[in-house]
Enzyme design. Structure first.
Site, short mmCIF file in Angstrom:
data_model
loop_
_atom_site.label_atom_id
_atom_site.label_comp_id
_atom_site.label_asym_id
_atom_site.label_seq_id
_atom_site.Cartn_x
_atom_site.Cartn_y
_atom_site.Cartn_z
N LYS A 47 -10.12 -0.69 10.43
CA LYS A 47 -10.16 -1.91 9.61
C LYS A 47 -10.61 -3.10 10.45
O LYS A 47 -10.85 -4.17 9.92
CB LYS A 47 -8.77 -2.23 9.04
N GLN A 92 -4.30 -4.85 7.19
CA GLN A 92 -5.23 -5.88 6.72
C GLN A 92 -5.01 -7.20 7.43
O GLN A 92 -5.75 -8.16 7.19
CB GLN A 92 -5.06 -6.10 5.20
N ASP A 151 3.26 -3.96 8.07
CA ASP A 151 2.04 -3.20 7.87
C ASP A 151 0.88 -4.16 8.09
O ASP A 151 0.55 -4.96 7.21
CB ASP A 151 2.01 -2.61 6.45
N HIS A 176 0.87 -1.19 0.00
CA HIS A 176 0.00 0.00 0.00
C HIS A 176 0.91 1.24 0.00
O HIS A 176 2.03 1.19 0.52
CB HIS A 176 -0.82 -0.06 1.29
N CYS A 208 -4.85 2.41 -3.60
CA CYS A 208 -3.63 2.97 -3.00
C CYS A 208 -2.46 2.00 -3.11
O CYS A 208 -1.64 1.89 -2.19
CB CYS A 208 -3.84 3.38 -1.54
#
Lengths: 155, 411
Positions: B231, B208, B205, B128, B369
Site C-alpha cells: 500500500k 491505509q 490497522d 476492513h 472487504c
C-alpha cells in the site's frame, strides 16, 4: 468507433439493459419446490432462485430475487424466461450450455432448445472479469434443481 | 539514491512509476486504485531486481559473503522501517506478509493466551475484514465478545459512544487509522489516550495510514501498529507489525520453524530473541528490500509533502465528483485521506467499473472487504477512487468524463 466501444455496446445490448431495468419473474415464488442462493463473493451480490417443478417434471414457474449488476440481473431474468415450461433435465442442460458458451469450455448449444435470445449475453465473453456475473443465476438454478433430482448428494 | 534525489515536483513523480506509462483500451491509463495496491516506483523495482541479480542468498545463515550481503540488505530495510515510523528499536519491528498477518499475530499471540470468556474486544463499524475476522476468531476460541463502536452518517467513528463501551472487561481496542472504504481518518490519538487511562492496549490497522500520513508510533502512543508494504509503493507479500517491546517480549511465538529459535532438541526449544522469534521460516527477502527502497523513495520526497499534495488532490476530486449529477458520496468525514467512495444513480458499481475500465480508468468496485461498513449505509458496495502521489488533476477530469459516459450507456 473503436473496437473497445463496440465491445462495450456488445456487453450492454438493449435487451440486456431492458431486462436489467425491468427484470421478468422478479420476486419470491410462494409455492416453490426448489430454491437456492447464488452468491458472488467478488461483489457480495446475492440472488435467490425459486422454481416450482410440476408432477410431470416440468418447470411450471421460475422466479428470482436479490440485487446485482445489470449483467447478473439481466441474465437471471432471461434465464427465468428460458426455463419456464422446460423439463428439469432440459433446464439443467441449458445451465450447462450457457456456462459452456460464456466460458468457451464446451458445446454451447442444447439440442431441441432455442437459446437464440440468450445470445444477448455473449458480449460478456470479451470481459473475463464479468463472466461470473452472467453465470451466477444459472449456477443457482443448477443448485436448486440438483437438490431435488439428486437427493442422495444432499446431506 | 541519486534517482530519487532528482524528484523535484509533483509533476515529475508520475514518471517514476513505469506501469503508468501504458495505454488501456486505447486511452492512457488512469490508475485510481492505490488504496487496493499502490504502484511501485522504478527505484523499488530496480532494488528488487538488483538484489535478485547480485545479492540473493538466504539470510541469517551463511558464513559466505553473498549471504552476508543479503542479510545486510534485509536487516537494513528493518532499520529504515524503525526510522520511518519512529519506533524505539529494531526489536519492535516484526516483518510479516502484510497487515492481515500482523493483526492475526496479535490476535493469536497477544490475545489468545490472555483472553477470558466475557472479556471484550472493541472494533469500529468501518473496519476492513482484516481488522474484524481475526478478532472474531480469537473471540470464538476464548469466549470473549466482539463489541462494535458505531459510525455516523458521514462515516466518522462516534468517539463518545465508543468510549462509553469501555468497561472493566475491555481487553483490547482495534481501530483503523484510515478507513479503506470511506477514507475516514480515525481519532486514534484520542482513542489511545482514553484506552491508556484504563490500561487497555490499542491495535491500529495502519494499512491505509502509512501511505498517506506521517506516522510516529511513539507520538500516537498505540501498542501495536500493523501495515503492508504494497500500500506504500513496496512489493506485495511484505508487511510490518510494530509492537511495544515490553508487550512483544511477553508474547509467545505463534509459528514455529527455522530462524525463530536459538537452540532445538527433541526435549526442548529455546526461542530466538525479538524480533526473530516471530519470524519463522525464510522471509520474503527481496520484498523487504523493496520495501526499504520504497521508504527511501518516500522519505526523499517527504511524507508531509506527499500528504499535502494528496490532500489538495483529494479535495479537488471530491469537488469535481460533487458536480456530477446523480452522484451520492459515501464517506464524508471531516478528516479524510485520499479515498472517495460513491454511487452513481442506480448503476451497479461493477457495471460502472467495467465502463470506466474501457475508458482507461481503473477504480475499485464492490464492498472493499468492509461489508459491515457497507451495511451501515444500506448498500452492497460502492465505486471507489483513491489517489496517490502519482495522480494529478487530469486523472480526476478523466474519471469525471468516464462517469458521464457511463450515464450515457445506462440512459
Amino acid at each position: 468507433m473503436t473496437r473497445d466501444d463496440t465491445d462495450m455496446q456488445d456487453l450492454y445490448r438493449e435487451l440486456i439493459l431492458d431486462h436489467s431495468r425491468s427484470p421478468r419473474h422478479f420476486g419470491k415464488l410462494e409455492n416453490a419446490t426448489h430454491t437456492a442462493d447464488g452468491i458472488n463473493p467478488l461483489c457480495g451480490d446475492k440472488l435467490k432462485v425459486y422454481v416450482r417443478v410440476g408432477t410431470y417434471g416440468d418447470i411450471e414457474s421460475a422466479y428470482f430475487e436479490g440485487s446485482g449488476c445489470a449483467i447478473s440481473v439481466a441474465s437471471a431474468s432471461l434465464m427465468t424466461d428460458t426455463v419456464t415450461g422446460l423439463q428439469v433435465d432440459k433446464a439443467e442442460a441449458c445451465c450447462e450450455g450457457i456456462t459452456n458458451r460464456l466460458t468457451d469450455r464446451g458445446p454451447g448449444e442444447v439440442p431441441g432448445i432455442d437459446l437464440q435470445k440468450l445470445r444477448a449475453l455473449d458480449g460478456v465473453r470479451q470481459f473475463p472479469a464479468r463472466v461470473k456475473c452472467a453465470t451466477l443465476a444459472w449456477h443457482a438454478l443448477q443448485a436448486a434443481l440438483s437438490n431435488e433430482t439428486a437427493p442422495a448428494t444432499t446431506e | 539514491m541519486s534517482a530519487v534525489a532528482q524528484v523535484a515536483s509533483a509533476a515529475d513523480w508520475r514518471d517514476d512509476f513505469p506501469v503508468l506509462d501504458q495505454s488501456m483500451h486505447g486511452h492512457s491509463l488512469v490508475y485510481l486504485d492505490s488504496a487496493a495496491s499502490a504502484q511501485q516506483p522504478a527505484a523499488v523495482i530496480d532494488a528488487v531486481a538488483r538484489y535478485q541479480r547480485e545479492d540473493h542468498a538466504n539470510v541469517h545463515r551463511g558464513v559466505y559473503t553473498l549471504s552476508h550481503r543479503a542479510t545486510e540488505a534485509y536487516e537494513g530495510a528493518r532499520d529504515k522501517i524503525v526510522d520511518f515510523i519512529n519506533a524505539n528499536s529494531r526489536n519492535e519491528i516484526v516483518l510479516t506478509s502484510g497487515t492481515t498477518e500482523s493483526i492475526n499475530l496479535v490476535a493469536q499471540s497477544f490475545c489468545r493466551p490472555r483472553l477470558h470468556a466475557g472479556d471484550k474486544i472493541i472494533v469500529t463499524h468501518l473496519e476492513h475484514h482484516a481488522n474484524i475476522v481475526p478478532w472474531q476468531m480469537v473471540c470464538g476460541q476464548t469466549g470473549a465478545e466482539l463489541v462494535v463502536a458505531p459510525i455516523n452518517d458521514r462515516g466518522e467513528v462516534e468517539l463518545e459512544k465508543m468510549l462509553d463501551l469501555i468497561d472493566d472487561r475491555t481487553f483490547l481496542i482495534a481501530v483503523a487509522h484510515v478507513s479503506n472504504a470511506l477514507g475516514t481518518v480515525c481519532p486514534v490519538r484520542e482513542i489511545v489516550e482514553h484506552a491508556k487511562a484504563h490500561g487497555i492496549p490499542v491495535v491500529v490497522d495502519g494499512a491505509q495510514g502509512v501511505p498517506h500520513l506521517d506516522i510516529d508510533v511513539q507520538e500516537l502512543g498505540c501498542d501495536f501498529y500493523a501495515f503492508s508494504g504494497h500500500k506504500m509503493f513496496g512489493p506485495t507479500g511484505t508487511g510490518v507489525l510494530y509492537g511495544r517491546e515490553a508487550l512483544l517480549e511477553d508474547m509467545p511465538p505463534w509459528q514455529g520453524g527455522g530462524d525463530m529459535i536459538l537452540e532445538v532438541s527433541f526435549d526442548k526449544t529455546i526461542y530466538n530473541e525479538l524480533p526473530y522469534k516471530f519470524e519463522a521460516g525464510t522471509p520474503n527477502i527481496s520484498g523487504v528490500i523493496g520495501l526499504g527502497a520504497a521508504i527511501d523513495y518516500l522519505q526523499a520526497i517527504g511524507m508531509q509533502r506527499i500528504a499535502a499534495y494528496e490532500h489538495e488532490l483529494h479535495d479537488y476530486m471530491v469537488g469535481e465528483l460533487r458536480k456530477v449529477e446523480g452522484i451520492r458520496l459515501i464517506g464524508e468525514a471531516r478528516e479524510k485521506a485520499s479515498v472517495q467512495s460513491f454511487l452513481l444513480g442506480d448503476i451497479h458499481s461493477h457495471d460502472l467499473g467495467t465502463i470506466l475500465d474501457h475508458q482507461g480508468v481503473a477504480i475499485r468496485t464492490g464492498h472493499h472487504c468492509a461489508m459491515p461498513a457497507m451495511q451501515r449505509f444500506g448498500i452492497s458496495g460502492t465505486s471507489r477512487a483513491s489517489v496517490a502521489l502519482y495522480n494529478n488533476r487530469d486523472d480526476i477530469d478523466r474519471l469525471v468524463v468516464a462517469l458521464e459516459k457511463a450515464k450515457e450507456v445506462f440512459a
